[in-house]
Scaffold this active site. Structure first.
Site, PDB file in Angstrom:
ATOM      1  N   GLU A   1       0.997  -0.691  -0.276  1.00  0.00           N
ATOM      2  CA  GLU A   1       0.195  -0.172  -0.007  1.00  0.00           C
ATOM      3  C   GLU A   1       0.845   1.395   0.550  1.00  0.00           C
ATOM      4  O   GLU A   1       1.898   1.294   0.999  1.00  0.00           O
ATOM      5  CB  GLU A   1      -0.871   0.111   1.382  1.00  0.00           C
ATOM      6  CG  GLU A   1      -1.871   1.275   1.731  1.00  0.00           C
ATOM      7  CD  GLU A   1      -2.336   1.277   2.520  1.00  0.00           C
ATOM      8  OE1 GLU A   1      -1.615   0.551   3.992  1.00  0.00           O
ATOM      9  OE2 GLU A   1      -3.318   1.714   3.189  1.00  0.00           O
TER      10      GLU A   1
ATOM     11  N   LYS B   1      -9.845   2.123  -1.548  1.00  0.00           N
ATOM     12  CA  LYS B   1      -9.337   1.377  -0.896  1.00  0.00           C
ATOM     13  C   LYS B   1     -11.145   1.617   0.163  1.00  0.00           C
ATOM     14  O   LYS B   1     -11.564   2.784   0.414  1.00  0.00           O
ATOM     15  CB  LYS B   1      -8.732   1.752   0.151  1.00  0.00           C
ATOM     16  CG  LYS B   1      -8.259   1.080   1.972  1.00  0.00           C
ATOM     17  CD  LYS B   1      -7.157   1.795   2.593  1.00  0.00           C
ATOM     18  CE  LYS B   1      -7.209   1.439   3.671  1.00  0.00           C
ATOM     19  NZ  LYS B   1      -5.893   1.842   4.545  1.00  0.00           N
TER      20      LYS B   1
ATOM     21  N   CYS C   1      -4.659  -3.172   3.235  1.00  0.00           N
ATOM     22  CA  CYS C   1      -4.438  -2.999   4.539  1.00  0.00           C
ATOM     23  C   CYS C   1      -5.364  -2.748   5.947  1.00  0.00           C
ATOM     24  O   CYS C   1      -6.584  -3.884   6.127  1.00  0.00           O
ATOM     25  CB  CYS C   1      -3.686  -1.393   4.865  1.00  0.00           C
ATOM     26  SG  CYS C   1      -2.487  -1.204   6.405  1.00  0.00           S
TER      27      CYS C   1
HETATM   28  O1  LIG Z   1      -5.357  -1.485  11.381  1.00  0.00           O
HETATM   29  C1  LIG Z   1      -4.245  -1.793  11.510  1.00  0.00           C
HETATM   30  O2  LIG Z   1      -3.712  -1.505  12.773  1.00  0.00           O
HETATM   31  C2  LIG Z   1      -3.617  -0.881  10.741  1.00  0.00           C
HETATM   32  C3  LIG Z   1      -4.234  -0.201   9.483  1.00  0.00           C
HETATM   33  C4  LIG Z   1      -3.412   0.834   8.950  1.00  0.00           C
HETATM   34  O3  LIG Z   1      -2.206   0.674   8.756  1.00  0.00           O
HETATM   35  C5  LIG Z   1      -4.160   1.606   7.532  1.00  0.00           C
HETATM   36  O4  LIG Z   1      -5.111   0.872   6.849  1.00  0.00           O
HETATM   37  O5  LIG Z   1      -3.100   1.665   6.282  1.00  0.00           O
END
Ligand SMILES: O=C(O)CCC(=O)C(=O)O
Length: 265
Positions: free
Chosen positions: A40, A111, A146
């Site tokens: 990402e 996203k 993510c």
């Molecule tokens: O859910 C998490 O612990 C990390 C999510 C995250 O860092 C993101 O989506 O950028």
């Protein structure tokens, strides 16, 4: 089928342009793989919030151009991770790009679940609204980014749309690494699907990254897992294992859909 997961380090010491060249070269080195996956927001770093606006690109911007070329040079399906996308008529989006081996855009995924609660990405970017699957010759990818990993209903909907290999492109922090591994395995087991999850290494915006990109099979077995540093994880897997697992242990057929909340007279 061979997949290569490129876990690059995102550190502030390297310019975006030089990282883009380095990543394109790493993609070219994966010729012979069927699928290559990047993390990402690897141009800026997923936590470098102040860079999102500065480095945002139109969909067909410099990262798109470099990755389309790298995909066709290597002759691979390339999940090129995500970029901060500048929509001329809307907000920024955290948008993943998938290219075919001829370098054509096969899919773009914005996203859906933005991270940060009332800060960071959650306020700086818009939320995607569409599920995205991509048909490859031997499997169908379901795309996620993510924080999406924490929302099982998204993955179930991807499976309902035909996904057999769930791709997670991430910039997951070291602080919650145990959740990353656990959730990747859970998504594989509950959806009887492969999970190919690519994170970043290094530290940016003061946030050490977890690394530990991981590939899990439909039985929940870890086929390969990276360490904390920069690494290319290459794994061979049989996409036919999804149909075999779903047939031999047909738990997905026992779903009880449309459950109602308890009746309170
Ligand atoms: O859910 C998490 O612990 C990390 C999510 C995250 O860092 C993101 O989506 O950028």
């Amino acid at each position: 089928m061979r997949a290569s997961v490129i876990q690059i380090a995102v550190d502030e010491g390297e310019s975006v342009e030089s990282r883009r060249r380095r990543v394109a070269s790493l993609v070219r080195q994966q010729a012979g793989s069927d699928l290559v996956v990047l993390p990402e927001l690897w141009t800026t770093g997923a936590f470098a919030y102040e860079e999102f606006g500065r480095e945002a690109e139109p969909l067909e911007g410099p990262t798109y151009e470099a990755m389309a070329k790298a995909a066709s040079d290597a002759g691979v399906w390339l999940h090129a991770g995500s970029v901060p996308e500048r929509d001329p008529e809307g907000p920024l989006y955290n948008t993943s790009l998938v290219f075919s081996p001829s370098g054509d855009l096969a899919a773009a995924y914005r996203k859906i679940h933005r991270f940060g609660f009332d800060k960071g990405e959650a306020v700086l970017m818009g939320a995607g609204e569409e599920l995205v699957t991509v048909r490859l010759p031997r499997t169908t990818l379901g795309l996620s980014t993510c924080y999406d990993l924490r929302f099982p209903e998204l993955f179930r909907a991807l499976v309902d749309a035909g996904a057999e290999t769930l791709v997670v492109s991430a910039g997951w922090p070291e602080r919650r690494r145990s959740h990353w591994t656990l959730l990747a395995q859970a998504r594989a087991v509950e959806n009887q699907s492969f999970v190919v999850a690519c994170g970043t290494a290094g530290t940016h915006a003061g946030v050490p990254q977890a690394g530990h990109s991981i590939v899990v099979d439909p039985w929940g077995e870890v086929l390969a897992e990276a360490g904390a540093g920069e690494e290319v994880l290459t794994v061979e897997f049989d996409p036919g294992k999804v149909a075999a697992t779903r047939e031999q242990f047909p738990a997905l057929k026992d779903r009880m859909l449309g459950l109602q909340p308890p009746h309170r007279p």
